[in-house]
Design a protein around this motif. Sequence first.
Motif: not given
Lengths: 224, 246
Positions: B171-172, B175, B207, B211-215
């Motif tokens: 997700n780039a 985090m 944000e 950057f993307g969201a941690c999954s």
Amino acid sequence: MRFYTTSVGKKIVMAISGFIVFGFVVIHLVGNLQIFFGPETLNRYAEMLQGLGGALWLFRALLLLSIVLHIVAATQVTLQSWQARPKGYAVTRYRTTSYAARTMRWGGPLIALFVVYHILHLTTGGLHPRPAGFISQAGGTINVYNNVVYGFQIWWTSALYIIAILALCLHLYHGVSSMMQSVGLNHPRWNQWRRFAAVFFSLFVAAAGVSIPLAVLLGLVQPV
Amino acid sequence: MNYTLKVWRQARPSEKGKLVSYSAHGISSEASFLEMLDIVNERLLEKGEEPIAFDHDCREGICGMCGSVVNGYAHGHQRGTTLCQLHMREFSDGSTIIIEPLRAKAFPLIKDLVVDRSAFDKIIAAGGFISIRAGSAPDGNAIPVAKEMAERAMDAAACIGCGACVAACPNASAMLFTSAKLAQLGLLPQGQVERDSRAREMVRAMEDAGFGACSNHGECEAVCPKEISTNFIAFLNRDFIVSSMK
């Protein structure tokens, strides 16, 4: 609302709403395993639930709200993540991520479609070829037991249920451990229990969910 | 030893880059990955070609400047090391090595393998600090710190800000970096004054950088040259919840 504008906040919303739906799925399956105790037990359980009246609708509203929040937040973080890497790699290698984790975004919509089908199939009883003996609730008498058995005697319906349950099992395997991480429930001493919970609950859902259509297909559960 | 390199070449951000093949022959197995690139660059210069641009500084594995994606792994396939500490003996003779820059919208490409990681600086500037009375050094042990807390803070502080976590994340997401920089302060008594605002501000800066969201894939921890644990991400999530409720 500043909370929700961040991906961290959205993931927390996903974790809590996911937990509510997950809790429902487990209770729903435990309740429906009563089919193995015979028609009286299951039908009495169904009547008890119908008798809840307003409480039942309150609960359904909470469930629907959770599902909507879960889907909206998931869509938003997915779009954010897709935008975060406009140019990908020529070679991508993964070390630790699981098949379950990588299929969350495909399993989710699949499960959502199944839920719609499931409600039309067994809750309302509409939009489905009805075998002889299938009685919808609107018809007056509630015979949940027979509805389930007649419904699952159609092989492709059972196949759809089994596929959907296995997708749900994968979704929950990553989801259960992920939701604890998202709300910060992480401690080196407890992390092995987190993994245990993920394996235990996803396998329970798979076993319980597959057992009912499979038992009907094998003729172990017969209509009355 | 002989290798075939496929290197991402892109002269400027506006240009469309591509993978270009180079022969890296007669390389010592004792050469580090960056020394191998140096040798290839020397030969390119002799031929009058533009050398491959890549980031590097200390070459001791502690500065966080180097780090490309090698054969799909940020910092290469050897765990717990930066790219400069990876040696060519780890690659079999005659193999093809694909070298790409760290890919993320928040890390815009400058040239070839060089990307701009100043998004990390913005996250640090947003909350990666503590307020203390400046002046003479405080007395040792004037503020007691539990050993376990000191150890955990040191584990977080091992982050060198190389950006491999972002590069490896599907997700780039940043985090792991943000949580390590938050936890190294939040775990210590000196970091308590800004603990709530730190969580809010650093997450906000993260944000805003795109950057993307941690999954929770865990790929960040697996490529981190300092092997920083995703437990710190849960620590950040906890601090973020607490700060949002105040």
